[in-house]
Design an enzyme around this catalytic site. Structure first.
Site, short mmCIF file in Angstrom:
data_model
loop_
_atom_site.label_atom_id
_atom_site.label_comp_id
_atom_site.label_asym_id
_atom_site.label_seq_id
_atom_site.Cartn_x
_atom_site.Cartn_y
_atom_site.Cartn_z
N GLU A 27 40.94 39.58 53.71
CA GLU A 27 42.21 38.94 53.40
C GLU A 27 43.15 40.03 52.93
OE1 GLU A 27 44.63 36.98 50.22
OE2 GLU A 27 42.82 35.73 50.31
N CYS A 62 48.80 36.88 46.91
CA CYS A 62 48.81 37.15 48.35
C CYS A 62 49.54 36.09 49.15
CB CYS A 62 47.38 37.31 48.86
SG CYS A 62 46.32 35.90 48.47
#
Length: 517
Positions: A254, A288
């Site tokens: 990720e 994020c």
């Protein structure tokens, strides 16, 4: 230095002793709220990683043999201890990252959901399943799910509790051992999370935690593991993938994001503005999946901008270990420098500051106000590069297509958001966005918080998925066991094949007509 627990629940020295580190080296960790030393963190060596992985391999054999029912019971006990110890987890999380109490609480909730989901779903998802054979009655097959062995998990500093839980707990539920690199800045949060599950019955050697420089400890984890989970920058993720590929090890990554929000002209402006304020500045933008670009249709642009700026200016900020404050601090001097550089660059090149735009040293060394810009253009650093801080830009678009095109004009594709009163319209737009998760009338939590749905990025935002069944199965290899039945003997010689050709052709045609697999 002498370490004492901020909450008195569990001594910091006791937790630090859980790190696999033998060399005596330490690193000083700074508390973002004050800029003062928080702990001296033991640093691991490459040999420490190798030793931890070897011990985890031994423990993994016993853990897997204990069976899925045992693993389920242990993880559910860990879930309960996690909730019982939430105050300490919240304190550590805030003291290490500088975030607000509310955003630290989100982490605990996400970790608990991940524990429960992994415990309850893994036994069903990973049970042996019967599959079809070459032809009916000729052969049959079964598929087993075999744990990878040792999973290396490299977690960042920004969401240490939730991101660790979302990778580590499914790996354990699938029967693996784990060697985790905790970021220096968030080690106490990781260690407190781990201790809850060790006390619940996870063997201590099965989940090892190491700390230290990425080029030493991180590389050693990749080399020692059978599968690697990494959360961090795209540049580092590419290096992790390349190193893992040299050993034919799988990865899930990720990585970075430049996440867009689209506000359509039929949106509830007040709700969209409030959602944008939360989605852009949760964890002060050090998230994020937070928003960094807002595309609003021209018909409501002025009204939205007014509402949004008012919502942002109404957010409270400070170093508070309670729920009274909306926003906390940036985590480090490096984060502050990056935000200041992006804002200064944009303003110098013609952008306008509608809210924020300045540091708040009166609150603490790394505080920066939530900042809203307009007039951001492609020559500005914050236009396409991830800021990872409290900075968002508003872009007025003429229509829905323009919003979609501009939202997709990025090398990243992690998260996106669409606000509209019409869910059918919002869904139509969502299906045209190049992002691994898209939230409707919510900035990120609807998708990120759904542990039953896969989460990950497209394009340069990553590979693989965490959460959902996909987030469990990734930690296994499949093993197919094929069986020849006693009802029919498969041909072995040319003459046997000759006799069976018309029979097999007829059977293939029957299968096609009745659409049988």
């Amino acid at each position: 230095m002498t370490h004492t627990s901020p909450t008195g629940v569990l001594g910091v020295d006791d937790l630090l002793s859980d790190i696999s580190a033998s060399g005596g080296e330490t690193a000083t960790v700074i508390a973002p709220f004050t800029g003062q030393p928080l702990i001296d963190l033991p640093q691991s060596t490459a040999q420490d990683v190798a030793d931890a992985a070897a011990a985890a391999r031994v423990a993994q054999v016993v853990w897997f043999a204990a069976g899925p029912a045992h693993r389920r019971r242990v993880l559910l006990r860990g879930h309960d201890l996690l909730l019982e110890r939430r105050t300490q987890l919240l304190d550590f999380n805030q003291l290490e990252t500088g975030k607000s109490r509310s955003q630290a609480f989100e982490e605990v909730v996400q970790a608990a959901n991940s524990a429960r989901y992994a415990a309850l779903v893994a036994p069903r998802v990973l049970r042996s399943r019967r599959r079809g054979g070459v032809l009916p009655v000729v052969t049959r097959s079964r598929v087993d799910f075999v744990p990878k062995g040792i999973v290396g998990v490299v977690t960042p500093w920004n969401f240490p509790v939730s991101l660790a839980a979302m990778d580590v707990l499914p790996a354990l539920a699938a029967g693996n051992g784990v060697v985790q690199k905790a970021d220096n800045q968030a080690s106490l949060s990781v260690l407190a999370l781990r201790r809850a599950f060790i006390d619940a019955g996870v063997p201590a050697a099965l989940w090892a935690v190491v700390a230290g420089p990425g080029d030493v400890v991180g590389n050693a984890i990749v080399d020692a593991s059978d599968y690697v989970c990494f959360t961090g920058s795209t540049a580092t993720g590419i290096r992790v993938a390349e190193r893992a590929a040299s050993g034919l090890h799988g990865v899930s990554l990720e990585l970075g994001g430049k996440n867009p929000m689209i506000v359509l002209d039929d949106a509830d402006v007040a709700k969209a503005a409030a959602g944008a304020a939360y989605g852009s500045f949760s964890a002060l933008g050090q998230l994020c999946v937070s928003m960094e670009r807002i595309y609003v249709e021209r018909g409501i642009a002025d009204e939205f901008t007014t509402e949004f700026v008012a919502a942002v200016k109404g957010l409270s900020q400070g170093p508070d270990l309670d729920f009274d404050i909306d926003l906390g601090s940036l985590t480090s001097a490096a984060q502050l420098e990056r935000v200041e550089a992006h804002v200064a660059d944009a303003v110098a090149k013609g952008a306008t500051v509608l809210a924020g735009g300045r540091a708040r040293p009166d609150l603490g060394p790394f505080f920066y106000e939530p900042t809203v810009l307009t007039g951001v253009t492609s020559e500005m650093a914050c236009f396409a590069d991830e800021t990872f801080g409290p900075l968002v830009s508003i872009h007025v678009v003429d229509n829905e297509k323009s919003a979609i095109d501009q939202a997709n004009a990025s090398e990243y594709g992690l998260n996106a958001s669409v606000f509209s009163r019409s869910l059918s319209r919002a869904r139509r737009v969502a299906r045209k966005l190049q992002a691994g998760t898209v939230n409707l009338n919510e900035p990120y939590r609807a998708a990120f918080g759904s542990v039953d749905s896969p989460m990950g990025g497209m394009k340069k935002s990553g590979l693989g998925r965490r959460n959902g069944r996909e987030g469990i199965v990734r930690f296994t290899d499949t093993r197919t066991i094929g069986e020849a039945t006693v009802l029919f003997q498969m041909p072995r010689t040319g003459s046997e094949f000759r006799k069976l050709v018309p029979v097999v052709l007829a059977l293939l045609r029957i299968l096609r007509v009745f659409r049988l697999r």
